[in-house]
Design a protein around this motif. Structure first.
Motif, PDB file in Angstrom:
ATOM      1  N   GLY A 151      18.830  21.935   5.343  1.00  0.00           N
ATOM      2  CA  GLY A 151      19.086  23.261   4.796  1.00  0.00           C
ATOM      3  C   GLY A 151      20.300  23.915   5.444  1.00  0.00           C
ATOM      4  N   LYS A 152      20.424  23.747   6.753  1.00  0.00           N
ATOM      5  CA  LYS A 152      21.589  24.288   7.461  1.00  0.00           C
ATOM      6  C   LYS A 152      22.868  23.618   6.975  1.00  0.00           C
ATOM      7  CE  LYS A 152      19.160  25.613  11.681  1.00  0.00           C
ATOM      8  NZ  LYS A 152      18.970  25.341  13.105  1.00  0.00           N
ATOM      9  N   VAL A 165      16.865  11.842  -0.713  1.00  0.00           N
ATOM     10  CA  VAL A 165      17.669  12.972  -1.184  1.00  0.00           C
ATOM     11  C   VAL A 165      16.878  14.256  -0.916  1.00  0.00           C
ATOM     12  CG1 VAL A 165      18.793  14.074  -3.153  1.00  0.00           C
ATOM     13  CG2 VAL A 165      18.748  11.568  -2.983  1.00  0.00           C
ATOM     14  N   GLU A 166      17.496  15.146  -0.158  1.00  0.00           N
ATOM     15  CA  GLU A 166      16.914  16.465   0.104  1.00  0.00           C
ATOM     16  C   GLU A 166      17.539  17.419  -0.911  1.00  0.00           C
ATOM     17  OE1 GLU A 166      13.947  17.772   1.926  1.00  0.00           O
ATOM     18  OE2 GLU A 166      14.846  16.328   3.301  1.00  0.00           O
ATOM     19  N   GLY A 216      23.605  30.174  -9.351  1.00  0.00           N
ATOM     20  CA  GLY A 216      22.876  29.244  -8.505  1.00  0.00           C
ATOM     21  C   GLY A 216      23.660  27.971  -8.299  1.00  0.00           C
ATOM     22  N   ILE A 217      23.393  27.337  -7.185  1.00  0.00           N
ATOM     23  CA  ILE A 217      23.978  26.039  -6.874  1.00  0.00           C
ATOM     24  C   ILE A 217      22.833  25.105  -6.497  1.00  0.00           C
ATOM     25  CG2 ILE A 217      25.477  24.746  -5.298  1.00  0.00           C
ATOM     26  CD1 ILE A 217      27.068  26.593  -6.978  1.00  0.00           C
ATOM     27  N   PHE A 218      22.701  24.016  -7.248  1.00  0.00           N
ATOM     28  CA  PHE A 218      21.758  22.965  -6.871  1.00  0.00           C
ATOM     29  C   PHE A 218      22.516  21.999  -5.971  1.00  0.00           C
ATOM     30  CE2 PHE A 218      19.861  24.509 -10.804  1.00  0.00           C
ATOM     31  CZ  PHE A 218      18.530  24.608 -10.430  1.00  0.00           C
ATOM     32  N   ILE A 219      21.943  21.687  -4.824  1.00  0.00           N
ATOM     33  CA  ILE A 219      22.585  20.805  -3.855  1.00  0.00           C
ATOM     34  C   ILE A 219      21.648  19.646  -3.545  1.00  0.00           C
ATOM     35  CG2 ILE A 219      23.580  20.630  -1.545  1.00  0.00           C
ATOM     36  CD1 ILE A 219      23.943  23.700  -1.732  1.00  0.00           C
ATOM     37  N   ASP A 220      22.160  18.447  -3.723  1.00  0.00           N
ATOM     38  CA  ASP A 220      21.420  17.230  -3.377  1.00  0.00           C
ATOM     39  C   ASP A 220      22.150  16.552  -2.224  1.00  0.00           C
ATOM     40  OD1 ASP A 220      19.818  17.824  -5.513  1.00  0.00           O
ATOM     41  OD2 ASP A 220      20.535  16.212  -6.796  1.00  0.00           O
ATOM     42  N   ILE A 221      21.462  16.380  -1.118  1.00  0.00           N
ATOM     43  CA  ILE A 221      22.045  15.707   0.042  1.00  0.00           C
ATOM     44  C   ILE A 221      21.384  14.339   0.169  1.00  0.00           C
ATOM     45  CG2 ILE A 221      22.459  15.782   2.529  1.00  0.00           C
ATOM     46  CD1 ILE A 221      22.179  18.831   2.374  1.00  0.00           C
ATOM     47  N   GLU A 230      20.098   8.731   9.317  1.00  0.00           N
ATOM     48  CA  GLU A 230      20.259  10.114   8.868  1.00  0.00           C
ATOM     49  C   GLU A 230      21.725  10.487   8.640  1.00  0.00           C
ATOM     50  OE1 GLU A 230      18.005  12.937  11.209  1.00  0.00           O
ATOM     51  OE2 GLU A 230      16.177  12.355  10.155  1.00  0.00           O
ATOM     52  N   GLN A 231      22.560   9.477   8.398  1.00  0.00           N
ATOM     53  CA  GLN A 231      23.952   9.716   8.038  1.00  0.00           C
ATOM     54  C   GLN A 231      24.005  10.156   6.581  1.00  0.00           C
ATOM     55  OE1 GLN A 231      25.773  10.074  10.656  1.00  0.00           O
ATOM     56  NE2 GLN A 231      27.193   8.355  10.536  1.00  0.00           N
ATOM     57  N   ILE A 232      24.809  11.185   6.306  1.00  0.00           N
ATOM     58  CA  ILE A 232      24.963  11.664   4.938  1.00  0.00           C
ATOM     59  C   ILE A 232      25.793  10.668   4.151  1.00  0.00           C
ATOM     60  CG2 ILE A 232      25.939  13.493   3.497  1.00  0.00           C
ATOM     61  CD1 ILE A 232      25.323  15.438   5.804  1.00  0.00           C
TER      62      ILE A 232
END
Length: 112
Positions: free
Chosen positions: A41-42, A73-74, A88-93, A100-102
């Motif tokens: 989230g951060k 995917v978070e 709004g912005i949908f964000i998929d990480i 835990e590397q992006i």
């Protein structure tokens, strides 16, 4: 009426007396558990501020995690305000489960 006032005074005194006898020795303070998505989230908020530097983040929602065998995917939704526009912005990480590397971050704007 003359009888009502003394009765109300007695009830008031009893009520106040009950508040003063609260046993503070039995109060337990618990720490809130940090959600597992806090780190992501951060990152979502930080990356959104980079992508939309003039916008203010006014709301944040964790939508969940899609867990895969190698990658997960978070998912988040942030609500932004920029000038007179709110969106709004949908964000998929997407990240590697082991390191835990992006791997990727996707952004999708929404008016809802």
């Amino acid at each position: 009426m003359k009888l009502l006032i003394p009765i109300l005074l007695v009830f008031g005194i009893l009520l106040i007396n009950n508040f003063s006898t609260i046993d503070t020795n039995n109060i337990i303070i618990t720490e809130k558990e940090v959600p597992p998505y806090t780190k992501w989230g951060k990152i979502a908020m930080k990356k959104t501020k980079v992508k939309y530097p003039q916008a203010e983040i006014i709301d944040f929602l964790h939508l969940g995690r899609e867990k895969g065998t190698e990658y997960s995917v978070e998912k988040f939704k942030l609500w932004l305000k920029e000038d007179n526009r709110e969106f709004g912005i949908f964000i998929d990480i997407k990240f590697n489960n082991e390191t835990e590397q992006i791997v990727d971050i996707e952004y999708k704007e929404s008016t809802q």
